[in-house]
Enzyme design. Structure first.
Site, PDB file in Angstrom:
ATOM      1  N   GLU A 143       0.791  -1.251   0.000  1.00  0.00           N
ATOM      2  CA  GLU A 143       0.000   0.000   0.000  1.00  0.00           C
ATOM      3  C   GLU A 143       0.814   1.287   0.000  1.00  0.00           C
ATOM      4  O   GLU A 143       0.531   2.194   0.772  1.00  0.00           O
ATOM      5  CB  GLU A 143      -0.953  -0.003   1.200  1.00  0.00           C
ATOM      6  N   GLU A 180      -6.087 -10.982  -0.851  1.00  0.00           N
ATOM      7  CA  GLU A 180      -6.953 -10.762   0.324  1.00  0.00           C
ATOM      8  C   GLU A 180      -8.422 -10.763  -0.085  1.00  0.00           C
ATOM      9  O   GLU A 180      -9.201  -9.897   0.313  1.00  0.00           O
ATOM     10  CB  GLU A 180      -6.581  -9.427   1.003  1.00  0.00           C
TER      11      GLU A 180
HETATM   12  C1  GLA Z   1      -5.133  -4.449   4.294  1.00  0.00           C
HETATM   13  C2  GLA Z   1      -3.889  -5.161   4.796  1.00  0.00           C
HETATM   14  C3  GLA Z   1      -4.248  -6.420   5.531  1.00  0.00           C
HETATM   15  C4  GLA Z   1      -5.411  -6.220   6.466  1.00  0.00           C
HETATM   16  C5  GLA Z   1      -6.572  -5.648   5.721  1.00  0.00           C
HETATM   17  C6  GLA Z   1      -7.748  -5.438   6.621  1.00  0.00           C
HETATM   18  O1  GLA Z   1      -5.683  -4.997   3.204  1.00  0.00           O
HETATM   19  O2  GLA Z   1      -2.990  -5.488   3.780  1.00  0.00           O
HETATM   20  O3  GLA Z   1      -3.148  -6.841   6.263  1.00  0.00           O
HETATM   21  O4  GLA Z   1      -5.030  -5.367   7.513  1.00  0.00           O
HETATM   22  O5  GLA Z   1      -6.166  -4.400   5.212  1.00  0.00           O
HETATM   23  O6  GLA Z   1      -7.960  -6.496   7.466  1.00  0.00           O
END
Ligand code: GLA
Length: 375
Positions: free
Chosen positions: A167, A285
Site C-alpha cells: 500500500e 486478500e
Molecule cells: C489491508 C492489509 C491487511 C489487512 C486488511 C484489513 O488490506 O494489507 O493486512 O489489515 O487491510 O484487514
C-alpha cells in the site's frame, strides 16, 4: 500442498449369495469411499488457494475446513507491531502458533508484510533530528533488514512469498501524486519520490539477497478497478526496477463487493500482465462484501437472492482466474468464514457482512458451490 478430503462411508449391506440355498444368507461389510475434492484440489492445477488465519480463527473448525486450502497467511501476526513493537524486543508467540499449524498440516505460507505504513511502530522511521534524508534511509534500511532477517530465520522454511511492500500508492485522483503522503516511510524519505523509490528498491534487493528463493511481491488495494492507481503502480515498479531491484509479483488485495464484474477485473489482470514487469499475480486478500456503499448503515441479511448474487460474482471471478492461470499464481481469501471477518467493522463498525465462502458454522455457502461447479 495438495490436501485430500476423504470421507469414508461404511455401509452395512446384506448380500444374498446366489447359488446358495436360502438358509445360507451371509452378512458382509462393504466399504464405500467417497472422495470430495477441496478448493485446493479443484484449482491446484490452475493456481493455489489460500486463506488468512489469525490466532483467533485457526482452531475454530474441524481441520477438514482448513484443508480446503493449500496456503496460509497470517492476518496480523507477522506485521511489524506484533513482531518487534519495541526496537530489539521480538515477540514471536502468535506468529509461531500459525507457522506451527502450517508446518504440522503441510501448508506453505505467504509472508505479510514488511514495509507498510500501518500497524508499524513509529520508532521504525524515527531518526536523529540532524540526520540527512540519505542517512535516515540507511538507518531505516538497517532496521528493515533486522526485521526481515529475524522473520526469515524463524519462518523461512515455510514461507514461499513475501509482501515486501504494501500500500505505498496514493489514492488521490491526481496522477502526479504517486505515493501515499501520510506514510512514515515516504516522509522519512523527505517526501521525495526518487529517494522513496531508491529506498524501496533497496528493500527488495535486501530480501532477495537474504532469501533468493522467496517470491517478492508488491501488494495493494483497489487495483482491481482503479485505473489511475494501477497506472501509478506500474510507474512505481518501473522506477524501483530502474534501480536494479526485481519485483516478482503483483498482489491484488481484492477487498471487493457484489458490484465487481469479470470485465473490470479482467482489465486489471491484463494491464499488469502486459506491463511485462511481473512474473506472476496473486489475489491476496479476497472477500466479496454484500454492501456496495461505504456509508450504508442498514444491515444486509444474507437472504437467498443476495447469496445468489454473491455466488455469481465469485463464480465469474474464479472463471477469470482459471482463464488467466498462466499468470495467476495464488488466490487467497481474507478469512476462513463469515464468523470473523474484518468487514464486520470496516468501513462501518458493527455492520455485519458475509463476504467469504463459508458461513458462521463453517458450512459452504452458495458461493462455494458456484465456484466449484464449472465445466
Ligand atoms: C489491508 C492489509 C491487511 C489487512 C486488511 C484489513 O488490506 O494489507 O493486512 O489489515 O487491510 O484487514
Amino acid at each position: 500442498m495438495k490436501k485430500l478430503n476423504v470421507i469414508l462411508m461404511l455401509s452395512m449391506s446384506v448380500l444374498l449369495l446366489f447359488g446358495c440355498s436360502s438358509d445360507t444368507e451371509e452378512e458382509m461389510t462393504e466399504e464405500e469411499v467417497v472422495e470430495v475434492a477441496t478448493l485446493q484440489e479443484t484449482f491446484g492445477e490452475y493456481f493455489d488457494v489460500g486463506v488468512a488465519l489469525s490466532t483467533k480463527t485457526y482452531e475454530t473448525y474441524d481441520i477438514s475446513l482448513y484443508q480446503e486450502f493449500g496456503t496460509i497467511v497470517c492476518e496480523n501476526e507477522m506485521k511489524w507491531e506484533n513482531i518487534q513493537n519495541q526496537e530489539g524486543v521480538f515477540t514471536f508467540d502468535s506468529a509461531d502458533k500459525i507457522a506451527e499449524f502450517a508446518r504440522e498440516n503441510g501448508f506453505e505460507m505467504r509472508g505479510h508484510t514488511l514495509v507498510w505504513h500501518s500497524q508499524t511502530p513509529t520508532w521504525v522511521c524515527t531518526v536523529p533530528a540532524d540526520a540527512t534524508v540519505d542517512e535516515a534511509i540507511e538507518i531505516v534500511l538497517e532496521r528493515v533488514e533486522t526485521q526481515f532477517v529475524a522473520l526469515n530465520e524463524r519462518y523461512g522454511d515455510v514461507i514461499f512469498a513475501w509482501d515486501v511492500a504494501n500500500e505505498v500508492i496514493s489514492d488521490s485522483s491526481d496522477p502526479n501524486e504517486i505515493y501515499r503522503q501520510d506514510s512514515i516511510y515516504y516522509q522519512m524519505c523527505g517526501s521525495d519520490d526518487a529517494k522513496f523509490e531508491y529506498f524501496i528498491s533497496e528493500v527488495f534487493k535486501m530480501v532477495e539477497s537474504i532469501n533468493p528463493d522467496v517470491i517478492c511481491y508488491y501488494n495493494d488495494y483497489n487495483l482491481e478497478w482503479n485505473q489511475v492507481k494501477r497506472d501509478k503502480t506500474i510507474t512505481f515498479i518501473e522506477n524501483v526496477e530502474a534501480y536494479g531491484a526485481e519485483v516478482d509479483g503483483i498482489g491484488l488485495q481484492s477487498h471487493n463487493d457484489i458490484s465487481m464484474t469479470k470485465e473490470t477485473y479482467a482489465s486489471a489482470i491484463s494491464d499488469f500482465e502486459e506491463s511485462g514487469l511481473f512474473t506472476e499475480l496473486s489475489v491476496t486478500e479476497l472477500d466479496i462484501s454484500v454492501y456496495t456503499s461505504d456509508s450504508q448503515t442498514e444491515m444486509v441479511v444474507l437472504d437467498e437472492a443476495t447469496a445468489q448474487t454473491q455466488a455469481e460474482v465469485y463464480a465469474d471471478l474464479f472463471e477469470l482466474f482459471r482463464e488467466k492461470s498462466d499468470f495467476v499464481a495464488n488466490v487467497t481469501f481474507w478469512g476462513i468464514s463469515d464468523l470473523s471477518s474484518w468487514k464486520d467493522n470496516y468501513p462501518v463498525v458493527g455492520r455485519n457482512d458475509h463476504p467469504l465462502l463459508f458461513d458462521d458454522n463453517g458450512k459452504a455457502k452458495l458461493a462455494y458451490d458456484a465456484i466449484m461447479n464449472f465445466e
